[in-house]
Write a protein that holds these residues in place. Sequence first.
Motif, PDB file in Angstrom:
ATOM      1  N   PHE A   1      16.728  25.656  15.323  1.00  0.00           N
ATOM      2  CA  PHE A   1      17.465  24.276  16.284  1.00  0.00           C
ATOM      3  C   PHE A   1      17.537  22.865  16.247  1.00  0.00           C
ATOM      4  O   PHE A   1      16.536  22.490  15.325  1.00  0.00           O
ATOM      5  N   VAL A   2      18.002  22.353  16.587  1.00  0.00           N
ATOM      6  CA  VAL A   2      18.418  20.975  16.714  1.00  0.00           C
ATOM      7  C   VAL A   2      18.118  20.525  17.782  1.00  0.00           C
ATOM      8  O   VAL A   2      19.611  20.492  18.368  1.00  0.00           O
ATOM      9  N   ALA A   3      17.963  18.724  17.813  1.00  0.00           N
ATOM     10  CA  ALA A   3      18.265  17.864  19.151  1.00  0.00           C
ATOM     11  C   ALA A   3      17.934  17.141  19.387  1.00  0.00           C
ATOM     12  O   ALA A   3      17.473  16.040  17.828  1.00  0.00           O
ATOM     13  N   THR A   4      19.004  16.311  18.753  1.00  0.00           N
ATOM     14  CA  THR A   4      19.486  14.378  19.222  1.00  0.00           C
ATOM     15  C   THR A   4      19.364  13.620  20.588  1.00  0.00           C
ATOM     16  O   THR A   4      20.174  13.886  20.908  1.00  0.00           O
ATOM     17  N   LEU A   5      18.406  12.314  19.989  1.00  0.00           N
ATOM     18  CA  LEU A   5      18.902  11.654  21.473  1.00  0.00           C
ATOM     19  C   LEU A   5      19.831  10.295  20.852  1.00  0.00           C
ATOM     20  O   LEU A   5      19.937   9.946  20.002  1.00  0.00           O
ATOM     21  N   PRO A   6      21.174  10.667  21.879  1.00  0.00           N
ATOM     22  CA  PRO A   6      22.668   9.551  21.112  1.00  0.00           C
ATOM     23  C   PRO A   6      21.844   8.115  20.606  1.00  0.00           C
ATOM     24  O   PRO A   6      22.267   7.641  20.341  1.00  0.00           O
ATOM     25  N   PHE A   7      20.676   8.061  21.639  1.00  0.00           N
ATOM     26  CA  PHE A   7      20.881   6.906  21.638  1.00  0.00           C
ATOM     27  C   PHE A   7      19.864   5.575  20.325  1.00  0.00           C
ATOM     28  O   PHE A   7      20.819   5.409  19.933  1.00  0.00           O
ATOM     29  N   SER A   8      19.273   6.275  20.148  1.00  0.00           N
ATOM     30  CA  SER A   8      18.223   5.912  19.358  1.00  0.00           C
ATOM     31  C   SER A   8      18.727   7.218  18.003  1.00  0.00           C
ATOM     32  O   SER A   8      17.876   6.832  16.697  1.00  0.00           O
ATOM     33  N   ARG A   9      19.467   8.573  17.522  1.00  0.00           N
ATOM     34  CA  ARG A   9      19.541   9.261  16.832  1.00  0.00           C
ATOM     35  C   ARG A   9      18.233   9.562  16.382  1.00  0.00           C
ATOM     36  O   ARG A   9      18.185  10.401  15.614  1.00  0.00           O
ATOM     37  N   PHE A  10      17.380   9.575  17.125  1.00  0.00           N
ATOM     38  CA  PHE A  10      15.379  10.240  16.809  1.00  0.00           C
ATOM     39  C   PHE A  10      15.945  11.566  17.057  1.00  0.00           C
ATOM     40  O   PHE A  10      16.582  12.278  18.439  1.00  0.00           O
ATOM     41  N   ALA A  11      15.518  12.413  15.974  1.00  0.00           N
ATOM     42  CA  ALA A  11      16.280  14.041  15.904  1.00  0.00           C
ATOM     43  C   ALA A  11      14.616  15.071  15.953  1.00  0.00           C
ATOM     44  O   ALA A  11      14.111  14.563  15.543  1.00  0.00           O
ATOM     45  N   PHE A  12      14.993  15.388  16.706  1.00  0.00           N
ATOM     46  CA  PHE A  12      13.972  16.701  16.395  1.00  0.00           C
ATOM     47  C   PHE A  12      14.850  18.293  15.947  1.00  0.00           C
ATOM     48  O   PHE A  12      15.746  18.910  15.955  1.00  0.00           O
ATOM     49  N   VAL A  13      13.992  18.801  15.281  1.00  0.00           N
ATOM     50  CA  VAL A  13      14.476  20.517  14.486  1.00  0.00           C
ATOM     51  C   VAL A  13      12.719  21.127  14.404  1.00  0.00           C
ATOM     52  O   VAL A  13      12.012  21.262  14.349  1.00  0.00           O
ATOM     53  N   GLU A  14      13.456  22.204  15.591  1.00  0.00           N
ATOM     54  CA  GLU A  14      12.193  23.581  15.057  1.00  0.00           C
ATOM     55  C   GLU A  14      13.332  24.642  14.696  1.00  0.00           C
ATOM     56  O   GLU A  14      14.291  24.977  14.840  1.00  0.00           O
ATOM     57  N   PRO A  15      12.269  25.504  13.772  1.00  0.00           N
ATOM     58  CA  PRO A  15      12.608  26.570  13.045  1.00  0.00           C
ATOM     59  C   PRO A  15      12.763  28.247  13.555  1.00  0.00           C
ATOM     60  O   PRO A  15      11.095  27.403  14.741  1.00  0.00           O
ATOM     61  N   THR A  16      13.639  28.749  13.469  1.00  0.00           N
ATOM     62  CA  THR A  16      13.037  30.378  14.609  1.00  0.00           C
ATOM     63  C   THR A  16      13.822  31.580  14.292  1.00  0.00           C
ATOM     64  O   THR A  16      14.385  31.374  13.262  1.00  0.00           O
ATOM     65  N   LEU A  17      13.674  32.446  14.138  1.00  0.00           N
ATOM     66  CA  LEU A  17      13.037  33.560  13.900  1.00  0.00           C
ATOM     67  C   LEU A  17      15.239  34.165  14.432  1.00  0.00           C
ATOM     68  O   LEU A  17      15.202  35.463  14.214  1.00  0.00           O
TER      69      LEU A  17
END
Length: 519
Positions: A166-182
């Motif tokens: 699962f990938v998420a990004t804040l468009p302003f800063s491009r700060f990103a997050f990734v969560e592994p799932t089954l």
Amino acid sequence: MVRRIKAKLVLRLRAEGFSARQIEAQGMSRHSVIAVFDAADREGIDYREVADVDDAEVYARLFPGRGEHESVHAQPDWDRVHKELAKVGVTLKLLHGEYVDACRADGSPAMGYDRFCKTYQQHVLVIGAASRVGHKAGQSVEVDWSGKTMQLTDPVTGQQTRVCLFVATLPFSRFAFVEPTLDMKQDTWLRAHVAMFDWFGGSVPRIIPDNLKTGVISHPAEGEVVLNDAYRELAAHYSAAVLPGRIKKPKDKASVENTVGNIATWVIAALRNQTFATLPELRAAVYERMTAFNAEPFQKRAGSRLGVFEGEEKPLLRPLPTVAFEISQWVYGRKVQKNGHVVFEKNFYSVPYVNIGRAVDLRVTDRMLEVFAGQDRLTSHLLAPVGTVNEYRTHDSDLPDGPQYRQWDAPRIREWAARIGENTTIVVNRIFESVPVDEQGISAALAVLHMTRRYSADRVEAAAGVALASRVRSPRYAHLRPILETRQDDPAGREAWSTPAAEPAGYVRGADYYAGDAR
């Protein structure tokens, strides 16, 4: 114009032995070539000295000050303009108006709106920053599933399990997050959002997903977007709205699409030589890689994703709710039974008695079960433990007032059977004896007693006696009904149905039949 002279190219060709006329043949005017020759001789500049210098600097050395001019207009603080544009509702039009007012106050000439916008864009290019016209700080987050996956490996069997990202990004800063799932199921999708907001340390008013079914039920070209109920609840919990990108329009969430591509290198490729046996172990490694990714300096601008996020965007995020969001599932159209309870996973939960016979909806979390009629919440219960069956959870407030209402249980059913007669009491007692817990026999016993609504109590009592005289150990409704329908409870009827002694008496089938020994 002289500014278009490729001064460095002229010097290189001159060093290679080309004459002014030969260089002119390369597409430059003779006047421009001679101007470069004269300037190089005057400044004493040779090509070898400027071979590693870019074209703009070579031109500046040969023609210092040429093409430069000082604007007659007052210049605003462009760094301040750039920072102000990050704030919600702030536009170049608004900032230009404030700039004009300030110029009028001190009598300075002000530039027009068109020049103001162009100069701002030039400032952005010079400092290597991203324009603030497209995105606002702390206003939106783009989410998606990565097409690339990872895997867990069982250390004993070597069997591999696919892991989604699962990938998420804040468009302003491009700060990103990734969560592994089954998997990519709805509960997993929601839990990934909860982890995402925890990673950011705040929430934003807009969530921009793709049109996947775990989040969006329908996204028509015209009309309102229909969201999944659980996803809508999650957004409401974080005071956000879900605004899905248009179908087949990846540019609507270009930031997360770009991040998905980077994840393939920063996470998947970087961890390709490591083996992970558990999801928490993989999650820790992915978080570590994402921390490094966010701290990596930008290639075309100053700073990093982490720097922009911490310095400019995080202070504008909304604080997280005090109570954590609970993942829930909805069960629709459950009918409230005559005993005032609704069934969920073989357990019974009370509902206000006025809703008996009504279809209600259940919202079930890890701890609670809530009953809704439309948008109205009727009642709630603590969820019965996993593995529990036939447990009744009843609120006294859900029952009608007064002694006329009593919960159906074994003692009350036995009281009713005793008023009918001894044979009926024996039948009811045997029904309860045949089940592990009394609650499992309530329905069968009531079915026998409810026969008094169609037949007299005397006839039901007589039919119970006939059934008990047969070879059936525990007679039930299915045995008594044919006796009553064929009037075998009447002595005259029994005589008509009598059979030789060698055959079982009456229409009732004996225990051997139900034991599989039918002739």
